[in-house]
Design a protein around this motif. Structure first.
Motif, mmCIF file in Angstrom:
data_model
loop_
_atom_site.group_PDB
_atom_site.id
_atom_site.type_symbol
_atom_site.label_atom_id
_atom_site.label_comp_id
_atom_site.label_asym_id
_atom_site.label_seq_id
_atom_site.Cartn_x
_atom_site.Cartn_y
_atom_site.Cartn_z
ATOM 1 N N VAL A 257 25.247 17.496 38.615
ATOM 2 C CA VAL A 257 23.816 18.165 38.105
ATOM 3 C C VAL A 257 23.068 17.106 37.109
ATOM 4 O O VAL A 257 23.524 16.180 37.136
ATOM 5 C CB VAL A 257 24.288 19.332 37.214
ATOM 6 N N ARG A 258 21.755 17.524 36.947
ATOM 7 C CA ARG A 258 21.185 16.467 35.843
ATOM 8 C C ARG A 258 21.919 15.864 34.884
ATOM 9 O O ARG A 258 22.871 16.971 34.510
ATOM 10 C CB ARG A 258 19.748 17.323 35.760
ATOM 11 N N ARG A 259 21.392 14.972 34.283
ATOM 12 C CA ARG A 259 22.061 14.505 33.008
ATOM 13 C C ARG A 259 22.049 15.678 31.793
ATOM 14 O O ARG A 259 21.094 16.081 31.513
ATOM 15 C CB ARG A 259 21.556 13.270 32.641
ATOM 16 N N SER A 263 23.980 10.707 25.950
ATOM 17 C CA SER A 263 24.837 9.590 25.388
ATOM 18 C C SER A 263 25.702 9.138 26.597
ATOM 19 O O SER A 263 25.827 9.908 27.610
ATOM 20 C CB SER A 263 25.804 10.150 24.370
ATOM 21 N N ARG A 264 26.176 7.859 26.431
ATOM 22 C CA ARG A 264 27.116 7.368 27.632
ATOM 23 C C ARG A 264 28.376 7.579 27.195
ATOM 24 O O ARG A 264 29.243 6.786 26.549
ATOM 25 C CB ARG A 264 26.749 5.913 27.717
ATOM 26 N N ARG A 265 28.966 9.149 27.114
ATOM 27 C CA ARG A 265 30.198 9.544 26.750
ATOM 28 C C ARG A 265 30.795 10.409 27.792
ATOM 29 O O ARG A 265 30.019 11.209 28.389
ATOM 30 C CB ARG A 265 30.052 10.088 25.458
ATOM 31 N N VAL A 266 32.025 10.429 27.814
ATOM 32 C CA VAL A 266 32.535 11.638 28.491
ATOM 33 C C VAL A 266 32.944 12.797 27.694
ATOM 34 O O VAL A 266 33.617 12.751 26.792
ATOM 35 C CB VAL A 266 33.751 11.080 29.388
ATOM 36 N N LEU A 267 32.071 13.887 27.767
ATOM 37 C CA LEU A 267 32.426 15.249 27.009
ATOM 38 C C LEU A 267 33.834 15.810 27.647
ATOM 39 O O LEU A 267 33.686 15.951 28.877
ATOM 40 C CB LEU A 267 31.110 15.862 27.041
ATOM 41 N N PRO A 281 29.187 10.795 32.805
ATOM 42 C CA PRO A 281 28.014 10.306 33.029
ATOM 43 C C PRO A 281 28.133 9.349 34.485
ATOM 44 O O PRO A 281 28.935 8.566 34.684
ATOM 45 C CB PRO A 281 27.732 9.264 31.823
ATOM 46 N N LEU A 282 27.026 9.771 35.282
ATOM 47 C CA LEU A 282 27.075 8.879 36.770
ATOM 48 C C LEU A 282 25.566 8.393 36.935
ATOM 49 O O LEU A 282 24.991 9.237 37.305
ATOM 50 C CB LEU A 282 27.726 9.946 37.955
ATOM 51 N N GLY A 283 25.310 7.292 36.409
ATOM 52 C CA GLY A 283 23.900 7.020 36.452
ATOM 53 C C GLY A 283 22.850 8.060 35.908
ATOM 54 O O GLY A 283 23.272 8.506 34.774
ATOM 55 N N PRO A 284 22.000 8.489 36.438
ATOM 56 C CA PRO A 284 21.184 9.429 36.028
ATOM 57 C C PRO A 284 21.451 10.953 35.817
ATOM 58 O O PRO A 284 20.696 11.856 35.569
ATOM 59 C CB PRO A 284 19.786 9.378 36.938
ATOM 60 N N VAL A 285 22.784 11.246 36.480
ATOM 61 C CA VAL A 285 23.317 12.566 36.587
ATOM 62 C C VAL A 285 24.632 12.709 35.598
ATOM 63 O O VAL A 285 25.069 11.683 35.234
ATOM 64 C CB VAL A 285 23.484 12.922 38.177
ATOM 65 N N SER A 286 25.267 14.114 35.729
ATOM 66 C CA SER A 286 26.164 14.216 35.060
ATOM 67 C C SER A 286 27.146 14.707 36.287
ATOM 68 O O SER A 286 26.815 15.462 37.059
ATOM 69 C CB SER A 286 26.325 15.454 34.035
ATOM 70 N N CYS A 287 28.559 14.315 36.172
ATOM 71 C CA CYS A 287 29.512 14.797 37.066
ATOM 72 C C CYS A 287 30.438 15.728 36.496
ATOM 73 O O CYS A 287 31.046 15.136 35.458
ATOM 74 C CB CYS A 287 30.087 13.516 37.559
#
Ligand SMILES: Cc1cc2nc3c(=O)[nH]c(=O)nc-3n(C[C@H](O)[C@H](O)[C@H](O)COP(=O)(O)OP(=O)(O)OC[C@H]3O[C@@H](n4cnc5c(N)ncnc54)[C@H](O)[C@@H]3O)c2cc1C
Length: 557
Positions: A257-259, A263-267, A281-287
Motif C-alpha cells: 500500500v502507499r507509504r 520513517s525508515r523503520r519496520v513497524l 518500507p519498500l521504496g515509496p510504498v509499505s509492505c
C-alpha cells in the motif's frame, strides 16, 4: 540483444557435459551456481520460469537473525542466522542495510515489553553486538517518535536492529545469477527440466524444454543439484530420487500500500494470531504482512481471508486518516515457505514449530544434491556447502577460494563516485526519486555502473527517466536488455526492477515510455511482449476470489 544471450546459452546447454547442473534459479540455485562457477567448475543452471520467479520474489525482504526463533529455543539457528546477516551487511554495504524494528507491545500480550526487551539484548549479544544496541521504549517515546501507532493503552515497547534488502529480493538473487554468468556459467531462464536419469556413462542426463520455443534437448552433468524450492520433492519424484527430508508448505501473503509512515523503520506488532507482523518500507510504498497458512498445492493464491486478516490487523494498530481497504492495495505478494520435515519427522506434526533451517541432502552413490528449506539470509552458507559437496564428488575447483559474492572493492567504488561527481550526475536525479541517482546506480549495478556513466557521457538522453512515474532511466533499460536476460516484460517490471510492486497495473499500462522500453528490451517483439504481460496479469487477476473483502470499522481517532 538480450535474446542472444539466452539463445546462445541454450545452444550451449546440450553440447559438452557440465560438472554441475543446477535446476532452479531461486536464491539456493543462484548461490550454488555463483559459488561453483567462480571457483572454476563448469556449471549450467536452468529455471522453468524466470530467476527468483517463485518463492524468492515473495519474501519479506528481510535479512535477519530470526529473533522470533528465540521463543522456540532455537539458539543455534538464531546464532547462525545472526552471523549470516552480519556477513551480508558487511559484504553488501549498499544493498543490505541495517534497519530498526520499532515494536509496540499491546496490553495483555503473553510477555511484558520489558521481558521482550531483555530478549533483544540477548539477540544483540548473539549477533556479536554488530548492530546498534536495542532500546527500551516508553509509551511516550512511541507516541512521539511514531505517532502513526495506535497505543491502545499499551505501556511501551522496544527497538532493535536487523537488516533488509533495499531493492528487492528478486534483484538480490539476480546479482548471483549475473555473477555466475560473469564466471562462465551457462544459464537460461524459461527452460524446464522434465526429469533426469543417471546413466551407465556416470552422467546425469536431464531432459529440458525451452518454454519459448517448445524445443526439447538433453543436458549432461556429473552432478545434479535440485534447487527447485517448494518443488524439490516433485522434481526428486520425477528422477526416482529418495530422500529423508521433505517439504511442508506454508503460505505467506504481503499487501503493498502507499507509504504508511515517513520513517525508515519496520513497524512491528504481534498480530491477533500472536505472530510477528510487519509494516516494512519498500521504496515509496509499505509492505505489510505476513500470514502463515499450511497449503498443499501450488501456485498459492491470495484469498479474501488473507486480505482481510492483514488489513484488519494493520487498521487496528495504526492511526490512519481512514482505514485501509482493498481499494488501497497497490500489489500483492504471495509465496510458500518450504519448511523441512527431516529424518522421518512427520509432515502432520505441528508444522508451525518446524525449524526454518535448511537441509542439504546428498546421494553419494548417484552424485545428487537436494537443497531443502532455507532463507535468503542464509544464502552464503548454502553456496559454500554446495561447493564443499561438489568437491567430495571430485569436481575440480582450480580457483578455490575465489571471491564469489559481495560488492566490488573500495577502489572501484571510489572511482565510480569520483566519475559520477565529475559528471554532476546527481543534479540529474529524477524528481520521482527520493535518493541520489549515483547511489542507486551503484547499488543496482555495482562495477557495471561505470559503463552506465559512459553511456550518459556519450548521450545525455541516457539519463532521462524512460517510464514515466518510475525512477528508471534510459541507459538502465539498455543495460537490462544486454545483461539481464529479460525474456518477458514481467521479468523487468517485477523482478529486475520493482515497478510492478510499487505501481498499480493500470498506471503501468498507461505510463508514457513503456512501449519504448519494450522496444529497447525486445526489439520487433515489443508489442507482443507488452500485450502478453497485460493479458497474463488479467488472467491471474481473474483467478482471484471475487467476494468483496469485509472491512473493519474505522479506529477511534
Ligand atoms: C512469505 C515469505 C516470507 C519470507 N521472508 C523471508 C525473509 O524476510 N528473509 C529470508 O531470509 N527469507 C524469507 N523467506 C524464505 C525465502 O524466501 C525462501 O526460503 C527462499 O526464497 C527459497 O529459495 P529457493 O531457491 O529454495 O526456492 P525458489 O525461490 O522457489 O526457487 C526454486 C526455483 O526452481 C524452479 N523450478 C522448479 N521446478 C523446476 C523444474 N522442473 N525445472 C526448472 N526449474 C524448476 C522454480 O521456477 C523456482 O524459480 C520467506 C518466504 C516466504 C514464503
Amino acid at each position: 540483444m538480450i535474446t542472444t544471450l539466452r539463445a546462445s546459452n541454450i545452444a550451449k546447454l546440450d553440447r559438452e557435459p557440465f560438472d554441475v547442473l543446477v535446476v532452479g534459479g531461486g536464491i539456493n540455485g543462484a548461490v550454488s551456481a555463483a559459488a561453483l562457477s567462480a571457483q572454476g567448475a563448469r556449471v549450467a543452471l536452468i529455471d522453468r520460469g524466470d530467476f527468483a520467479g517463485l518463492t524468492s520474489q515473495e519474501s519479506s525482504n528481510l535479512v535477519w537473525g530470526g529473533i522470533k526463533y528465540l521463543e522456540t529455543g532455537e539458539v543455534a539457528l538464531v546464532s547462525k542466522l545472526c552471523s549470516s546477516r552480519n556477513r551480508l551487511i558487511k559484504t553488501y554495504p549498499s544493498s543490505v542495510r541495517e534497519i530498526r524494528f520499532f515494536v509496540n507491545v499491546e496490553p495483555g500480550f503473553r510477555r511484558s515489553h520489558f521481558t521482550l526487551y531483555c530478549g533483544t539484548l540477548l539477540y544483540w549479544a548473539m549477533g556479536n553486538f554488530f548492530t546498534r544496541a536495542p532500546r527500551l521504549l516508553s509509551a511516550t517515546d512511541i507516541a512521539s517518535e511514531e505517532p502513526v501507532i495506535d497505543m491502545r493503552g499499551g505501556s511501551g515497547g522496544f527497538e532493535y536492529s536487523d537488516a533488509y534488502l533495499v531493492d528487492n529480493d528478486a534483484r538480490f538473487v539476480f546479482g548471483f545469477i549475473r555473477g555466475a554468468l560473469d564466471h562462465g556459467a551457462i544459464i537460461a531462464n524459461y527452460v524446464q527440466s522434465l526429469g533426469a536419469q543417471r546413466r551407465e556413462d556416470g552422467l546425469w542426463h536431464t531432459q529440458a524444454c525451452d518454454g519459448e520455443t517448445g524445443r526439447t534437448f538433453e543436458i549432461r552433468s556429473r552432478v545434479l543439484v535440485n534447487a527447485c524450492g517448494p518443488l524439490v520433492d516433485a522434481f526428486n519424484a520425477l528422477n526416482g530420487e529418495q530422500t529423508k527430508n521433505h517439504h511442508v508448505l506454508s503460505k505467506g501473503v504481503h499487501l503493498i500500500v502507499r507509504r504508511l509512515t515517513p520513517s525508515r523503520r519496520v513497524l512491528t506488532f504481534f498480530a491477533d494470531d500472536g505472530r510477528l507482523f510487519f509494516v516494512i518500507p519498500l521504496g515509496p510504498v509499505s509492505c505489510i504482512g505476513t500470514t502463515d497458512t499450511r497449503v498443499d498445492t501450488l501456485p498459492p493464491l491470495v484469498t479474501d481471508e488473507d486480505r482481510h486478516f492483514i488489513l484488519e490487523n494493520v487498521n487496528k494498530r495504526l492511526r490512519l486518516p481512514r482505514p485501509l481497504t482493498a481499494e488501497d492495495i497497490i500489489s500483492e505478494r504471495c509465496g510458500v515457505r518450504p519448511l523441512v520435515t527431516g529424518n522421518g519427522a512427520s509432515a502432520s506434526a505441528d508444522w508451525t514449530a518446524l525449524s526454518r533451517k535448511h537441509a542439504i541432502e546428498v546421494d553419494h552413490a548417484r552424485a545428487h544434491v537436494s537443497v531443502f528449506g532455507g532463507k535468503l539470509t542464509d544464502c552464503l552458507n548454502v553456496g559454500e556447502e554446495v561447493t564443499e559437496i561438489a568437491r567430495t564428488f571430485g569436481i575440480d575447483l582450480p580457483f578455490e577460494g575465489s571471491r564469489w559474492y559481495g560488492e566490488p572493492p573500495d577502489e572501484i567504488r571510489d572511482e565510480y563516485f569520483h566519475q559520477a561527481r565529475l559528471m554532476r550526475l546527481d543534479e540529474l536525479t529524477a524528481p520521482e526519486s527520493s535518493e541520489q541517482l549515483s547511489t542507486r546506480l551503484w547499488r543496482r549495478y555495482g562495477g557495471s555502473a561505470l559503463s552506465l556513466l559512459d553511456d550518459i557521457r556519450q548521450d545525455p538522453r541516457m539519463a532521462q527517466v524512460l517510464i514515466a512515474g518510475t525512477e528508471y532511466i534510459r541507459c538502465e533499460l539498455h543495460h537490462a536488455a544486454q545483461r539481464e536476460m529479460i525474456t518477458k516484460l514481467e521479468d523487468f517490471l517485477r523482478r529486475r526492477s520493482k515497478i510492478a510492486l510499487i505501481a498499480k497495473k493500470r498506471e503501468i499500462e498507461r505510463a508514457p515510455g513503456l512501449l519504448e522500453a519494450c522496444t529497447i528490451l525486445f526489439g520487433d517483439d515489443a508489442q507482443h511482449k507488452f500485450d502478453e504481460y497485460f493479458a497474463d496479469r488479467e488472467r491471474r487477476e481473474s483467478l482471484r476470489p471475487s467476494v468483496p473483502t469485509p472491512m473493519p470499522e474505522a479506529p477511534a481517532a
